[in-house]
Design a protein around this motif. Sequence first.
Motif, PDB file in Angstrom:
ATOM      1  N   GLU A 134       0.832  -1.215   0.000  1.00  0.00           N
ATOM      2  CA  GLU A 134       0.000   0.000   0.000  1.00  0.00           C
ATOM      3  C   GLU A 134       0.862   1.258   0.000  1.00  0.00           C
ATOM      4  OE1 GLU A 134      -3.932  -1.706   2.353  1.00  0.00           O
ATOM      5  OE2 GLU A 134      -2.236  -0.929   3.516  1.00  0.00           O
ATOM      6  N   LEU A 135       1.928   1.252   0.791  1.00  0.00           N
ATOM      7  CA  LEU A 135       2.830   2.404   0.845  1.00  0.00           C
ATOM      8  C   LEU A 135       3.440   2.670  -0.524  1.00  0.00           C
ATOM      9  CD1 LEU A 135       4.466   4.495   2.651  1.00  0.00           C
ATOM     10  CD2 LEU A 135       6.253   2.751   2.658  1.00  0.00           C
ATOM     11  N   LEU A 136       3.902   1.623  -1.195  1.00  0.00           N
ATOM     12  CA  LEU A 136       4.536   1.793  -2.498  1.00  0.00           C
ATOM     13  C   LEU A 136       3.534   2.263  -3.548  1.00  0.00           C
ATOM     14  CD1 LEU A 136       6.886  -1.314  -2.449  1.00  0.00           C
ATOM     15  CD2 LEU A 136       7.503   1.088  -2.015  1.00  0.00           C
ATOM     16  N   ALA A 137       2.330   1.708  -3.518  1.00  0.00           N
ATOM     17  CA  ALA A 137       1.282   2.149  -4.450  1.00  0.00           C
ATOM     18  C   ALA A 137       0.911   3.604  -4.177  1.00  0.00           C
ATOM     19  CB  ALA A 137       0.056   1.247  -4.331  1.00  0.00           C
ATOM     20  N   ALA A 138       0.849   3.977  -2.910  1.00  0.00           N
ATOM     21  CA  ALA A 138       0.524   5.365  -2.553  1.00  0.00           C
ATOM     22  C   ALA A 138       1.614   6.322  -3.023  1.00  0.00           C
ATOM     23  CB  ALA A 138       0.319   5.484  -1.046  1.00  0.00           C
ATOM     24  N   TRP A 139       2.866   5.890  -2.961  1.00  0.00           N
ATOM     25  CA  TRP A 139       3.984   6.720  -3.428  1.00  0.00           C
ATOM     26  C   TRP A 139       3.784   7.057  -4.911  1.00  0.00           C
ATOM     27  CZ3 TRP A 139       9.745   4.712  -2.916  1.00  0.00           C
ATOM     28  CH2 TRP A 139      10.630   5.750  -3.175  1.00  0.00           C
ATOM     29  N   ALA A 140       3.460   6.046  -5.716  1.00  0.00           N
ATOM     30  CA  ALA A 140       3.241   6.261  -7.148  1.00  0.00           C
ATOM     31  C   ALA A 140       2.006   7.144  -7.386  1.00  0.00           C
ATOM     32  CB  ALA A 140       3.088   4.925  -7.860  1.00  0.00           C
ATOM     33  N   HIS A 142       0.732   9.253  -5.376  1.00  0.00           N
ATOM     34  CA  HIS A 142       1.073  10.580  -4.868  1.00  0.00           C
ATOM     35  C   HIS A 142       1.764  11.398  -5.955  1.00  0.00           C
ATOM     36  CE1 HIS A 142       3.713  13.393  -2.527  1.00  0.00           C
ATOM     37  NE2 HIS A 142       2.608  13.551  -1.827  1.00  0.00           N
ATOM     38  N   ASP A 143       2.700  10.782  -6.655  1.00  0.00           N
ATOM     39  CA  ASP A 143       3.348  11.477  -7.771  1.00  0.00           C
ATOM     40  C   ASP A 143       2.312  11.920  -8.795  1.00  0.00           C
ATOM     41  OD1 ASP A 143       5.876  10.994  -6.667  1.00  0.00           O
ATOM     42  OD2 ASP A 143       6.680  10.113  -8.507  1.00  0.00           O
ATOM     43  N   LEU A 144       1.424  11.012  -9.166  1.00  0.00           N
ATOM     44  CA  LEU A 144       0.406  11.331 -10.176  1.00  0.00           C
ATOM     45  C   LEU A 144      -0.521  12.432  -9.698  1.00  0.00           C
ATOM     46  CD1 LEU A 144      -0.372   7.716 -11.374  1.00  0.00           C
ATOM     47  CD2 LEU A 144       0.876   9.497 -12.637  1.00  0.00           C
ATOM     48  N   THR A 145      -0.857  12.410  -8.409  1.00  0.00           N
ATOM     49  CA  THR A 145      -1.693  13.467  -7.835  1.00  0.00           C
ATOM     50  C   THR A 145      -1.030  14.825  -8.021  1.00  0.00           C
ATOM     51  OG1 THR A 145      -2.715  12.004  -6.218  1.00  0.00           O
ATOM     52  CG2 THR A 145      -2.677  14.354  -5.667  1.00  0.00           C
ATOM     53  N   HIS A 146       0.268  14.882  -7.757  1.00  0.00           N
ATOM     54  CA  HIS A 146       0.942  16.172  -7.839  1.00  0.00           C
ATOM     55  C   HIS A 146       1.238  16.595  -9.276  1.00  0.00           C
ATOM     56  CE1 HIS A 146       0.885  17.082  -3.685  1.00  0.00           C
ATOM     57  NE2 HIS A 146       1.469  15.943  -3.359  1.00  0.00           N
ATOM     58  N   LEU A 147       1.422  15.667 -10.183  1.00  0.00           N
ATOM     59  CA  LEU A 147       1.532  16.034 -11.598  1.00  0.00           C
ATOM     60  C   LEU A 147       0.218  16.641 -12.080  1.00  0.00           C
ATOM     61  CD1 LEU A 147       3.587  12.991 -12.897  1.00  0.00           C
ATOM     62  CD2 LEU A 147       4.338  15.386 -12.893  1.00  0.00           C
ATOM     63  N   HIS A 148      -0.878  16.011 -11.684  1.00  0.00           N
ATOM     64  CA  HIS A 148      -2.204  16.540 -11.999  1.00  0.00           C
ATOM     65  C   HIS A 148      -2.378  17.928 -11.366  1.00  0.00           C
ATOM     66  CE1 HIS A 148      -6.591  16.780 -12.244  1.00  0.00           C
ATOM     67  NE2 HIS A 148      -6.590  17.000 -10.947  1.00  0.00           N
ATOM     68  N   GLN A 149      -1.987  18.042 -10.127  1.00  0.00           N
ATOM     69  CA  GLN A 149      -2.127  19.313  -9.418  1.00  0.00           C
ATOM     70  C   GLN A 149      -1.350  20.424 -10.129  1.00  0.00           C
ATOM     71  OE1 GLN A 149      -0.257  19.304  -5.571  1.00  0.00           O
ATOM     72  NE2 GLN A 149      -1.403  21.091  -4.866  1.00  0.00           N
TER      73      GLN A 149
END
Length: 181
Positions: A134-140, A142-149
Amino acid sequence: MEQNLEHTISLLASTPAALDALLRDLPEAWTLRNEGENTWSSFDVVGHLIDGERVDWMPRARMIMESGEARAFEPFDRGGYKRESQGKRLAQLLDEFAELRGANLSDLRGLNLQQEDFERRGRHPAFGVVTLSELLAAWAAHDLTHLHQISRIMAYQYREAVGPWSSFLGVLQCAGHSSAQ
């Protein structure tokens, strides 16, 4: 889709280049403006990503591997990036992020994780028990969230300039994730 380490590393490895391509050498009008009070600029987002590389993702992965649920993760200070980013230019932050991400991915590969390791558990201060997967999936994600942001923050700067096209531009319709809270 379940978390797959090879796929996760592939995505995480691409983020520094994506940020670099999108942000390097842009005028500060694109990178220092935000979406209003209590929101982040693209500069802030990159600073936040750097802070996560230092104190969040790999330290938590190591903690899961070494201590399991015995110790809760340190709470993450979402505003912690401000101290480290102060006085720096965006180009410096982009370089720093790329360097830290490269080192973290090297460390992640160095853990030589086996399938059973992904079910190892740690303790998040807010969520409770979480797995390494879950941590590793969240890391990825999270990156996508901030690229979108970042794309949304930048599009926001032209929210009025686009005139009637705004209703066709989904990025301008998205209610955000920029809150610094």
